[in-house]
Structure formats: C-alpha cells, structure tokens
Design a protein around this motif. Structure first.
Motif, PDB file in Angstrom:
ATOM      1  N   ASN A   1       0.820  -1.211   0.000  1.00  0.00           N
ATOM      2  CA  ASN A   1       0.000   0.000   0.000  1.00  0.00           C
ATOM      3  C   ASN A   1       0.851   1.257   0.000  1.00  0.00           C
ATOM      4  N   HIS A   2       0.312   2.294  -0.620  1.00  0.00           N
ATOM      5  CA  HIS A   2       0.956   3.603  -0.534  1.00  0.00           C
ATOM      6  C   HIS A   2       1.106   3.986   0.934  1.00  0.00           C
ATOM      7  N   GLY A   3       2.289   4.470   1.271  1.00  0.00           N
ATOM      8  CA  GLY A   3       2.552   4.867   2.657  1.00  0.00           C
ATOM      9  C   GLY A   3       3.201   3.798   3.496  1.00  0.00           C
ATOM     10  N   ASP A   4       3.206   2.543   3.041  1.00  0.00           N
ATOM     11  CA  ASP A   4       3.944   1.493   3.751  1.00  0.00           C
ATOM     12  C   ASP A   4       5.440   1.796   3.663  1.00  0.00           C
ATOM     13  N   THR A   5       6.183   1.388   4.673  1.00  0.00           N
ATOM     14  CA  THR A   5       7.607   1.727   4.717  1.00  0.00           C
ATOM     15  C   THR A   5       8.468   0.503   4.968  1.00  0.00           C
ATOM     16  N   ASP A   6       9.696   0.583   4.516  1.00  0.00           N
ATOM     17  CA  ASP A   6      10.649  -0.485   4.793  1.00  0.00           C
ATOM     18  C   ASP A   6      11.009  -0.531   6.273  1.00  0.00           C
ATOM     19  N   ASP A   7      10.984   0.612   6.943  1.00  0.00           N
ATOM     20  CA  ASP A   7      11.303   0.632   8.373  1.00  0.00           C
ATOM     21  C   ASP A   7      10.308  -0.220   9.149  1.00  0.00           C
ATOM     22  N   HIS A   8       9.011  -0.056   8.824  1.00  0.00           N
ATOM     23  CA  HIS A   8       8.017  -0.870   9.542  1.00  0.00           C
ATOM     24  C   HIS A   8       8.133  -2.328   9.115  1.00  0.00           C
ATOM     25  N   GLY A   9       8.466  -2.570   7.853  1.00  0.00           N
ATOM     26  CA  GLY A   9       8.666  -3.940   7.408  1.00  0.00           C
ATOM     27  C   GLY A   9       9.769  -4.635   8.186  1.00  0.00           C
ATOM     28  N   LYS A  10      10.833  -3.908   8.467  1.00  0.00           N
ATOM     29  CA  LYS A  10      11.926  -4.481   9.247  1.00  0.00           C
ATOM     30  C   LYS A  10      11.488  -4.786  10.679  1.00  0.00           C
ATOM     31  N   GLU A  11      10.606  -3.933  11.220  1.00  0.00           N
ATOM     32  CA  GLU A  11      10.071  -4.210  12.551  1.00  0.00           C
ATOM     33  C   GLU A  11       9.270  -5.517  12.553  1.00  0.00           C
ATOM     34  N   LEU A  12       8.495  -5.742  11.475  1.00  0.00           N
ATOM     35  CA  LEU A  12       7.734  -6.985  11.373  1.00  0.00           C
ATOM     36  C   LEU A  12       8.668  -8.191  11.305  1.00  0.00           C
ATOM     37  N   MET A  13       9.787  -8.033  10.624  1.00  0.00           N
ATOM     38  CA  MET A  13      10.760  -9.118  10.570  1.00  0.00           C
ATOM     39  C   MET A  13      11.339  -9.397  11.950  1.00  0.00           C
ATOM     40  N   ASP A  14      11.594  -8.337  12.713  1.00  0.00           N
ATOM     41  CA  ASP A  14      12.212  -8.497  14.031  1.00  0.00           C
ATOM     42  C   ASP A  14      11.238  -9.025  15.072  1.00  0.00           C
ATOM     43  N   THR A  15       9.957  -8.659  14.933  1.00  0.00           N
ATOM     44  CA  THR A  15       9.015  -8.953  16.024  1.00  0.00           C
ATOM     45  C   THR A  15       7.971 -10.014  15.682  1.00  0.00           C
ATOM     46  N   GLN A  16       7.728 -10.238  14.397  1.00  0.00           N
ATOM     47  CA  GLN A  16       6.634 -11.146  14.037  1.00  0.00           C
ATOM     48  C   GLN A  16       7.052 -12.202  13.005  1.00  0.00           C
ATOM     49  N   ASP A  17       8.347 -12.385  12.849  1.00  0.00           N
ATOM     50  CA  ASP A  17       8.879 -13.459  12.001  1.00  0.00           C
ATOM     51  C   ASP A  17       8.501 -13.320  10.523  1.00  0.00           C
ATOM     52  N   TYR A  18       8.343 -12.098  10.051  1.00  0.00           N
ATOM     53  CA  TYR A  18       8.138 -11.878   8.618  1.00  0.00           C
ATOM     54  C   TYR A  18       9.465 -12.056   7.883  1.00  0.00           C
TER      55      TYR A  18
END
Length: 610
Positions: A539-556
């Motif tokens: 989606n527009h407005g999604d960021t790589d920074d938040h994606g990295k948080e998902l990798m760190d905290t939710q096993d993405y």
C-alpha cells in the motif's frame, strides 16, 4: 452445476476450414434440410454446432482469447521483454505482428475457425428462414441465436483484423473467394441483424431456453448491439489513417443513441442483477450458469475444453490441492495497475494477485509464494475457487464471460454522458462504484466526475480499466476512443515512475514483507483452514522501516519487490517491450500469410480507405 451440452454432432453444417479462410461446401445430410430446420430439436442442434468453432484448438480456445487484448495499459503478456520483441508470442502483443507469425500462420487458426463458425451460422440462418415456422417462438429464438452468434464472431474478426471478407450467405461456387469488405458495411449488417434478433429472443428466464448464461437471451442481444454500435461509431485503423468512419449512418451521435437505448432497455427490464463483484467471478469458476445474475452470455466450454484459467488465472506451478493442472498466469496486470486502485477498492485484490502457488508440495499441498511486481497474476479466475478438479493437461473448462451487466451500466453511462450530459449519466455509473468503494469515496468520485462532460468521460476511462482489467475489453476501448497512443505512452511513463519510485509511486517501499498464516475467513476444498500469505508493503505509505520491525518482532521475511539488490526490478526491457511501434498504426493484426497465399489473389494486407 451441470453445464449445458456444448458441442453437437453436425448434420448439414459439417464444414471444416481449408487454407484460404473460405470454406468447402458442406456435405449432404441423410436428413432433408426441410425436415431439419422445421423441427425444433434438429434445428437446435444445428445452431448449437456453431459453438464447436469457438472451442477448436486454435480458435477462441487457444489463440484468440489468450492473445487478443494484450498489451494494453492494464494487461500484458506476462511479462513483456524488448529483447524478445520479435518472437511469435511477444509480437502478438507489442503491436508489431507479422503475417508469418508462427503462433497464428496455420490453416486451422482462429481466422479460419471464425469463418467456419460463420458458415455454420449462415447455414442455420438460411435453413430456419426457409423452412422454419417463425410463428413458433422457440424456432424464432433459434434464428435470433444464430444471428447473434454470427455477430459475435464478426465483431471479433473486425477487432482483430479490421476490414475482412463479408460472408452472409452459405458458401457456393460464386463466393468461394472474396476480397476484404469495408468494415462499415459489416457493422451496419450486424446492427440490423441484432435489431431483428431482439424480436425473436426471450429475455433471461422468460423461457426454459434462456435459463442459462450459455444461451443467447434478448438481454445479451441488446448488449452486443450496444457494444458494436460504440465500436462502429468510434476510431479505428483504416487504410488512410486512424480515424472515425466517414459513413454518416455510423456517426458517433447515432451510435451513442443506439447504445443508450439498448442498455436502458436491459437495465429497466430488471431481468439481471449486479450482485457483488467477487460473486460474479466465483460463479464463473464454479460453473454456475444460472441466468439472471450479472453474467449475460458466456462462450460455453465443456469440462475438457477451454483454456480460460490456463491463460488468465492465478499460476499454479504444480499439481496441487486445487488442481491437477500446473498452469495459469500466462497474462497478467501491468505492474502499475495494482497501485492505481484506491486502497479500499475491493476490485484491487480480486483483480491483481502478487503471488502464485509453489512447485514444492508438503503433504500434497502447494503454498502461496510471492511472484515479481512485473509478473503478477490476474485473480478474477482461480483454480482454488472451482468446485471440480481440473484433470486435463491444458484445458480447464471454465466458460469465457463475454458480457456482464456491469458493462451495460458503463456503456449506458458513457452514451448518456455524450448525449445528455453527466448529471443524466451519473445514475448508471454510481451502482458500479457503490459495490466496490465506501460511500464517502463514491460521493467524492461522483462529484469529481460530474463536474463536466470531459471529466465524466475521464471517469469512464478510469473505471472501465478498474472494472474490466483482465477481461480483454481494454484494448478495443482505447482504440474506439481514439486514445490508444496517448494511453500506451502514459503507461510507459507510469512504469518508469514506478521503477524509479517517483511521482505517484514515491511513497512505496523497496521490499515486500510476508509470512504464511492461517486464514479463517476461507476454507480449502478439503475443509481445512488454508494457509495464505500475509503481505506488508503493497500500500501507498507502507515503509521499509516498519517492514523491518515486522521481521524483528513477528517473524516476517522480505523480498525485493520494486528494488532488489539496489537495482529496480522493472527494467527498461520490460517497459520498452510493452509496445515497439505506434499502436494506432498497428492496432489490427495482419491476415496471416497462409490465407493471403491461398486466396486466389483476392486478399491483401492493405486495409480499406472508404
């Protein structure tokens, strides 16, 4: 649901293609024509035999439906590549198609099979007119069906090849070889034929004959007449340029008037209802051919025939829990289309699918896996939505939906805007938006579109893209509107902006972030809760920074999507492969060399000027 028997053994109309596109005379039947065409069951078999020409290997099934309609500004061969621009498959979509194209230059190609179907229709029309009692409404229905099926084929002949030979009587010694005919002559014949057919055909569910979407109804006759009128009154590639017709009988305002009236007749009759956007495609995948819903008419394929999902469905890389066929994904959405939808538009995630199904199986089951942004799948057609297992190697048997009610509403809106202005047209656009967007967003769009006639037309252009992407309507729309060059150039510019993450696409992340999760909202065919991808970054407005948080905290996990290893995934070769010549100067295919060579000098690849 059990489907209507599609293909019947021919009696009078055994006519197989030969090498000049004109067909050999039919063999004689043991039954006299007067007996065949005066008896409903026998005459019905003759009319139904026209469908056989739709399902032949290299007819609609394997050549026309897979290739006509790509490339446009919303759909492409998955995926274009300028380094392969001269290959047979790529050149069928990039507007630089040659007469000796290896996919098409055969004597059993779609061009020949279309004329085979026309010959079957001509024989039925002549026979019923001569021997049938048209005061019998069921026999009259058959005449209307034959006239309509012939119009379907001629409409597609003109879309693909422009001016083509006009053959409205059965083959005989005097008409075996024919030159091209000005398409305007054919258009006027089709409009007259369909006006006549309206008088013969039942509305959906008015009679047992029209209780399925595989039989021609009055609603479909009228919708087809509207579609042909809009094409006849629009732009096309001619021998002297890309222009409107010079025939005043086909003036745009006259054609808009026909389209308006035909569409309003259908809407006001209320024999068909829109329903939800998704349900229409679920029904199609589930072989639900009950008349009265959104579907007006479908090209009928038997379970072991037809490559609709093979070409336009979600890709399966192995024989898995959903299909015994590893196919799908031949064509897909242009990479920008997904991002051009409003985030709340339910059409987006149904139409554009960023995943396919894995080749690796666990306990016999595939799982979803990300594809690339430049090779997404269309998702309106899915093996996983089917209620039967596909066992054929290449054929899935799902019908091709030729016309649905949403098209009637949007044709009505377009025609009424041109004739009466946007305020009068608005009630026919709004229902299409109401079922896919929140009310506040519909209100905002309608305020924008009804500002003036030009704004409303731009709204029609946009909404037909979002509504019909993957349904092979867009290319013909762009051609008839006279905007194909502008829209294709705009598409390349948008692809470049997406590749660079600039402009409207500047707020997108480089990567996608994903993991497999149980989806309790759906059930798989075996009753289990299916495992599906949860994806962040689309989606527009999604960021790589938040994606990295998902990798760190939710096993993405992550995948390079718009950028991989620092390089754009949408390359110049992809962008430049969309089209390689000026589209408006090459928007019809050439007649294939084998038919030119065997036409006794009557056919050339020169389009007509008047």
């Amino acid at each position: 649901m059990k489907k209507y028997i599609k293909f019947t053994v021919l009696s009078l109309s055994v006519v197989f293609g030969f090498a000049s596109c004109e067909l050999d005379a039919p063999t004689q039947s043991s039954l006299d024509a007067s007996s065949v065409f005066s008896t409903y069951s026998l005459a019905e078999a003759e009319v139904m035999s026209i469908h056989q020409s739709f399902g032949e290997t290299n007819s609609y099934r394997g050549r026309f439906l897979p290739y006509y309609g790509v490339n446009s500004d919303v759909e492409w061969i998955n995926y274009p590549d300028a380094t392969q621009a001269t290959t047979d498959k790529q050149s069928l979509g990039n507007y630089n198609t040659l007469p000796n194209n290896g996919q098409m230059n055969t004597d059993n190609n779609a061009y020949a099979k279309f004329y085979e179907g026309i010959e079957r229709a001509n024989l039925a029309i002549e026979g019923i007119r001569k021997y049938g009692d048209l005061t019998n409404p069921d026999l009259a229905q058959l005449l209307g069906e034959a006239l309509t099926l012939r119009a379907v084929i001629y409409n597609d002949l003109i879309k693909a090849w422009g001016d083509v030979p006009a053959r409205f009587v059965p083959n005989n010694a005097d008409n075996i070889y024919l030159p091209r005919t000005n398409r305007d002559v054919i258009y006027k014949q089709l409009l007259a034929d369909l006006e006549e057919a309206e008088n013969y055909c039942y509305w959906p569910n008015e009679n047992a004959i029209t209780t399925t979407t595989e039989r021609v109804s009055k609603a479909f006759v009228k919708a087809l007449r509207a579609r042909i009128a809009l094409a006849a009154g629009g732009y096309g590639q001619r021998g002297d340029g890309y222009r409107l017709s010079k025939d005043q009988d086909l003036a745009p305002e006259k054609m808009y008037a026909i389209a308006k009236q035909e569409c309003l007749d259908i809407i006001n009759q209320k024999c068909n209802t829109l329903g939800s956007f998704k349900d229409n495609f679920l029904k199609l995948c589930q072989d639900n051919i009950t008349a009265g819903g959104e579907s007006l008419w479908e090209i009928p394929f038997s379970e072991g025939r037809g490559r609709v999902l093979y070409t336009w469905g979600v890709k399966h890389n192995a024989k898995d829990q959903y299909t015994q066929q590893a196919q799908g994904g031949v064509n897909g959405p242009v990479a920008t289309l997904f991002y051009d939808y409003d985030v709340d538009d339910i059409r987006r995630d149904i139409t554009c699918v960023p995943y396919d199904w894995s080749s690796e199986l666990k306990d016999g089951k595939a799982s979803q896996q990300l594809r690339g942004v430049y090779k997404m799948c269309f998702g309106k057609l899915r093996y996983e939505w089917m209620t039967r297992i596909v066992t054929s190697t290449n054929d899935d048997g799902v019908n091709f939906q030729y016309m649905r009610l949403a098209d009637v509403y949007l044709m009505a809106a377009e025609a009424i805007n041109e004739l009466d202005g946007p305020a009068a047209a608005a009630p026919y656009l709004r229902p299409i938006l109401d079922r896919v967007l929140p009310k506040a967003k519909v209100d905002a769009l309608m305020a924008k579109y009804t500002a003036n006639k030009d704004a409303f037309f731009e709204g029609i252009v946009d909404q037909r893209a979002f509504e019909f992407a993957g349904e092979q309507l867009r290319k013909a729309d762009l051609i008839r509107w006279g905007i194909i060059d502008a829209k294709m150039a705009e598409c390349k510019a948008k692809l470049q902006a997406l590749a660079n993450r600039t402009g409207a696409y500047a707020d997108l992340p480089e990567k996608l972030y994903y993991k497999l999760v149980k989806n309790t909202d759906e059930l798989s065919k075996d009753g289990d809760t299916p495992t599906m991808l949860s994806i962040y970054g689309l989606n527009h407005g999604d960021t790589d920074d938040h994606g990295k948080e998902l990798m760190d905290t939710q096993d993405y996990s992550s995948k390079g999507w718009l950028v991989s290893d620092g390089v754009s995934t949408i390359t110049d070769n992809i962008i430049n492969g969309l089209y390689t010549v000026t589209p408006s100067e090459h928007c019809v295919w050439p007649i294939w060399k084998i038919f030119i060579d065997n036409s006794n000098g009557y056919l050339t690849n020169e389009l007509l000027s008047d």
